[in-house]
Scaffold this motif. Structure first.
Motif, PDB file in Angstrom:
ATOM      1  N   ARG A  33       0.873  -1.171   0.000  1.00 35.51           N
ATOM      2  CA  ARG A  33       0.000   0.000   0.000  1.00 35.51           C
ATOM      3  C   ARG A  33       0.909   1.218   0.000  1.00 35.51           C
ATOM      4  NH1 ARG A  33      -4.908   1.235   0.299  1.00 35.51           N
ATOM      5  NH2 ARG A  33      -5.601  -0.843   0.830  1.00 35.51           N
ATOM      6  N   VAL A  34       0.689   2.127  -0.958  1.00 32.42           N
ATOM      7  CA  VAL A  34       1.535   3.321  -1.083  1.00 32.42           C
ATOM      8  C   VAL A  34       0.703   4.586  -0.909  1.00 32.42           C
ATOM      9  CG1 VAL A  34       3.193   2.181  -2.596  1.00 32.42           C
ATOM     10  CG2 VAL A  34       1.305   3.447  -3.596  1.00 32.42           C
ATOM     11  N   LYS A  35       1.376   5.623  -0.423  1.00 29.13           N
ATOM     12  CA  LYS A  35       0.760   6.942  -0.285  1.00 29.13           C
ATOM     13  C   LYS A  35       1.561   7.908  -1.143  1.00 29.13           C
ATOM     14  CE  LYS A  35       1.190   9.137   3.656  1.00 29.13           C
ATOM     15  NZ  LYS A  35       0.983   9.603   5.033  1.00 29.13           N
ATOM     16  N   PHE A  36       0.854   8.697  -1.956  1.00 31.44           N
ATOM     17  CA  PHE A  36       1.519   9.626  -2.859  1.00 31.44           C
ATOM     18  C   PHE A  36       2.108  10.797  -2.085  1.00 31.44           C
ATOM     19  CE2 PHE A  36      -1.329   7.340  -5.636  1.00 31.44           C
ATOM     20  CZ  PHE A  36      -0.511   7.069  -6.707  1.00 31.44           C
ATOM     21  N   LEU A  37       3.305  11.219  -2.479  1.00 30.54           N
ATOM     22  CA  LEU A  37       3.963  12.321  -1.783  1.00 30.54           C
ATOM     23  C   LEU A  37       3.333  13.668  -2.118  1.00 30.54           C
ATOM     24  CD1 LEU A  37       7.705  11.260  -2.020  1.00 30.54           C
ATOM     25  CD2 LEU A  37       6.140  11.005  -0.111  1.00 30.54           C
ATOM     26  N   ASP A  38       2.770  13.800  -3.334  1.00 27.19           N
ATOM     27  CA  ASP A  38       2.173  15.077  -3.706  1.00 27.19           C
ATOM     28  C   ASP A  38       0.722  15.207  -3.250  1.00 27.19           C
ATOM     29  OD1 ASP A  38       1.200  13.209  -5.449  1.00 27.19           O
ATOM     30  OD2 ASP A  38       1.360  14.461  -7.236  1.00 27.19           O
ATOM     31  N   ASP A  39       0.071  14.083  -2.940  1.00 26.97           N
ATOM     32  CA  ASP A  39      -1.318  14.094  -2.469  1.00 26.97           C
ATOM     33  C   ASP A  39      -1.401  13.147  -1.279  1.00 26.97           C
ATOM     34  OD1 ASP A  39      -4.003  14.196  -2.080  1.00 26.97           O
ATOM     35  OD2 ASP A  39      -4.575  13.296  -3.988  1.00 26.97           O
ATOM     36  N   GLN A  40      -1.234  13.667  -0.072  1.00 32.54           N
ATOM     37  CA  GLN A  40      -1.128  12.846   1.135  1.00 32.54           C
ATOM     38  C   GLN A  40      -2.402  12.062   1.445  1.00 32.54           C
ATOM     39  OE1 GLN A  40       1.616  12.412   3.310  1.00 32.54           O
ATOM     40  NE2 GLN A  40       2.764  13.338   1.644  1.00 32.54           N
ATOM     41  N   ASN A  41      -3.547  12.461   0.902  1.00 28.95           N
ATOM     42  CA  ASN A  41      -4.809  11.771   1.190  1.00 28.95           C
ATOM     43  C   ASN A  41      -5.022  10.550   0.316  1.00 28.95           C
ATOM     44  OD1 ASN A  41      -5.453  13.738   3.085  1.00 28.95           O
ATOM     45  ND2 ASN A  41      -6.355  15.044   1.517  1.00 28.95           N
ATOM     46  N   ARG A  42      -4.238  10.373  -0.716  1.00 31.19           N
ATOM     47  CA  ARG A  42      -4.470   9.316  -1.695  1.00 31.19           C
ATOM     48  C   ARG A  42      -3.559   8.126  -1.441  1.00 31.19           C
ATOM     49  NH1 ARG A  42      -3.212   9.667  -7.775  1.00 31.19           N
ATOM     50  NH2 ARG A  42      -4.166   7.752  -8.484  1.00 31.19           N
ATOM     51  N   GLN A  43      -4.159   6.938  -1.278  1.00 26.85           N
ATOM     52  CA  GLN A  43      -3.418   5.693  -1.105  1.00 26.85           C
ATOM     53  C   GLN A  43      -3.959   4.660  -2.073  1.00 26.85           C
ATOM     54  OE1 GLN A  43      -3.603   4.260   2.897  1.00 26.85           O
ATOM     55  NE2 GLN A  43      -2.298   5.881   3.688  1.00 26.85           N
ATOM     56  N   ILE A  44      -3.063   3.868  -2.660  1.00 32.75           N
ATOM     57  CA  ILE A  44      -3.482   2.771  -3.525  1.00 32.75           C
ATOM     58  C   ILE A  44      -2.606   1.552  -3.265  1.00 32.75           C
ATOM     59  CG2 ILE A  44      -4.361   4.268  -5.379  1.00 32.75           C
ATOM     60  CD1 ILE A  44      -1.833   3.570  -6.972  1.00 32.75           C
ATOM     61  N   MET A  45      -3.041   0.397  -3.778  1.00 32.13           N
ATOM     62  CA  MET A  45      -2.263  -0.834  -3.693  1.00 32.13           C
ATOM     63  C   MET A  45      -1.509  -1.012  -5.006  1.00 32.13           C
ATOM     64  SD  MET A  45      -3.526  -3.019  -1.013  1.00 32.13           S
ATOM     65  CE  MET A  45      -3.762  -4.599  -1.758  1.00 32.13           C
ATOM     66  N   ARG A  46      -0.253  -1.435  -4.906  1.00 34.59           N
ATOM     67  CA  ARG A  46       0.550  -1.689  -6.103  1.00 34.59           C
ATOM     68  C   ARG A  46       1.317  -2.986  -5.929  1.00 34.59           C
ATOM     69  NH1 ARG A  46       0.752   2.357 -10.223  1.00 34.59           N
ATOM     70  NH2 ARG A  46       2.125   0.817 -11.148  1.00 34.59           N
ATOM     71  N   ASN A  47       1.668  -3.592  -7.048  1.00 37.71           N
ATOM     72  CA  ASN A  47       2.542  -4.761  -7.056  1.00 37.71           C
ATOM     73  C   ASN A  47       3.953  -4.289  -7.388  1.00 37.71           C
ATOM     74  OD1 ASN A  47       0.460  -6.565  -6.530  1.00 37.71           O
ATOM     75  ND2 ASN A  47       0.000  -6.805  -8.695  1.00 37.71           N
ATOM     76  N   VAL A  48       4.931  -4.775  -6.622  1.00 38.24           N
ATOM     77  CA  VAL A  48       6.324  -4.348  -6.795  1.00 38.24           C
ATOM     78  C   VAL A  48       7.185  -5.583  -7.013  1.00 38.24           C
ATOM     79  CG1 VAL A  48       8.262  -3.143  -5.736  1.00 38.24           C
ATOM     80  CG2 VAL A  48       5.933  -2.384  -5.264  1.00 38.24           C
ATOM     81  N   LYS A  49       7.995  -5.555  -8.055  1.00 40.35           N
ATOM     82  CA  LYS A  49       8.936  -6.642  -8.307  1.00 40.35           C
ATOM     83  C   LYS A  49      10.298  -6.223  -7.761  1.00 40.35           C
ATOM     84  CE  LYS A  49      10.443  -9.798 -11.849  1.00 40.35           C
ATOM     85  NZ  LYS A  49      10.336 -10.206 -13.238  1.00 40.35           N
ATOM     86  N   GLY A  50      10.896  -7.089  -6.985  1.00 37.41           N
ATOM     87  CA  GLY A  50      12.188  -6.780  -6.392  1.00 37.41           C
ATOM     88  C   GLY A  50      12.047  -6.473  -4.917  1.00 37.41           C
ATOM     89  N   PRO A  51      13.171  -6.241  -4.248  1.00 38.31           N
ATOM     90  CA  PRO A  51      13.131  -6.002  -2.801  1.00 38.31           C
ATOM     91  C   PRO A  51      12.458  -4.671  -2.470  1.00 38.31           C
ATOM     92  CG  PRO A  51      15.353  -5.700  -3.640  1.00 38.31           C
ATOM     93  CD  PRO A  51      14.525  -6.221  -4.779  1.00 38.31           C
ATOM     94  N   VAL A  52      11.590  -4.700  -1.465  1.00 36.11           N
ATOM     95  CA  VAL A  52      10.893  -3.485  -1.032  1.00 36.11           C
ATOM     96  C   VAL A  52      10.556  -3.625   0.445  1.00 36.11           C
ATOM     97  CG1 VAL A  52       8.591  -4.313  -1.673  1.00 36.11           C
ATOM     98  CG2 VAL A  52       9.029  -1.876  -1.593  1.00 36.11           C
ATOM     99  N   ARG A  53      10.566  -2.499   1.163  1.00 33.27           N
ATOM    100  CA  ARG A  53      10.184  -2.503   2.577  1.00 33.27           C
ATOM    101  C   ARG A  53       9.479  -1.193   2.904  1.00 33.27           C
ATOM    102  NH1 ARG A  53      16.369  -2.181   4.702  1.00 33.27           N
ATOM    103  NH2 ARG A  53      16.817  -0.156   3.797  1.00 33.27           N
ATOM    104  N   GLU A  54       8.854  -1.142   4.072  1.00 32.94           N
ATOM    105  CA  GLU A  54       8.138   0.059   4.484  1.00 32.94           C
ATOM    106  C   GLU A  54       9.100   1.245   4.531  1.00 32.94           C
ATOM    107  OE1 GLU A  54       5.803  -0.401   8.014  1.00 32.94           O
ATOM    108  OE2 GLU A  54       4.943  -2.285   7.316  1.00 32.94           O
ATOM    109  N   GLY A  55       8.617   2.387   4.051  1.00 31.72           N
ATOM    110  CA  GLY A  55       9.433   3.591   4.033  1.00 31.72           C
ATOM    111  C   GLY A  55      10.149   3.829   2.715  1.00 31.72           C
ATOM    112  N   ASP A  56      10.205   2.827   1.854  1.00 32.40           N
ATOM    113  CA  ASP A  56      10.834   3.005   0.544  1.00 32.40           C
ATOM    114  C   ASP A  56      10.003   3.965  -0.308  1.00 32.40           C
ATOM    115  OD1 ASP A  56      12.811   1.258   1.219  1.00 32.40           O
ATOM    116  OD2 ASP A  56      12.180  -0.349  -0.135  1.00 32.40           O
ATOM    117  N   ILE A  57      10.655   4.702  -1.178  1.00 36.75           N
ATOM    118  CA  ILE A  57       9.971   5.604  -2.099  1.00 36.75           C
ATOM    119  C   ILE A  57      10.003   4.982  -3.488  1.00 36.75           C
ATOM    120  CG2 ILE A  57       9.997   7.875  -3.188  1.00 36.75           C
ATOM    121  CD1 ILE A  57      11.055   8.982  -0.563  1.00 36.75           C
ATOM    122  N   LEU A  58       8.821   4.819  -4.080  1.00 42.14           N
ATOM    123  CA  LEU A  58       8.698   4.239  -5.417  1.00 42.14           C
ATOM    124  C   LEU A  58       8.478   5.341  -6.439  1.00 42.14           C
ATOM    125  CD1 LEU A  58       6.238   1.292  -4.676  1.00 42.14           C
ATOM    126  CD2 LEU A  58       8.731   1.267  -4.638  1.00 42.14           C
TER     127      LEU A  58
END
Length: 84
Positions: free
Chosen positions: A46-71
């Motif tokens: 689940r990601v939150k957009f940096l330019d719109d703090q109210n908007r969150q969506i689910m995404r699929n990520v290939k490769g290593p990822v952890r909380e706090g990473d910026i996509l």
């Protein structure tokens, strides 16, 4: 001298490239939900957009990822289907 001249003259970016650069969105990983894919190679987050703090969506990520990473999302309208 000819080589130096050809390197110093840069072509302007195409309008299509500029439009793609405008569409790029940055999002921070809020929560890692789980692994998916036939072999578990994709992580659903689940990601939150940096330019719109109210908007969150689910995404699929290939490769290593952890909380706090910026996509860097090339496309930000499509949301991943939920894990089963």
């Amino acid at each position: 001298a000819v080589l130096v001249e050809s390197l110093s003259t840069r072509a302007e970016p195409s309008p299509a490239l500029l439009a793609k650069m405008d569409a790029i969105k940055l999002a921070i990983v809020m929560k890692v939900i789980g692994r998916t894919g036939s072999r578990g190679q994709v992580t659903q987050v689940r990601v939150k957009f940096l330019d719109d703090q109210n908007r969150q969506i689910m995404r699929n990520v290939k490769g290593p990822v952890r909380e706090g990473d910026i996509l860097t999302l090339m496309e930000s309208e499509r949301e991943a289907r939920r894990l089963r």
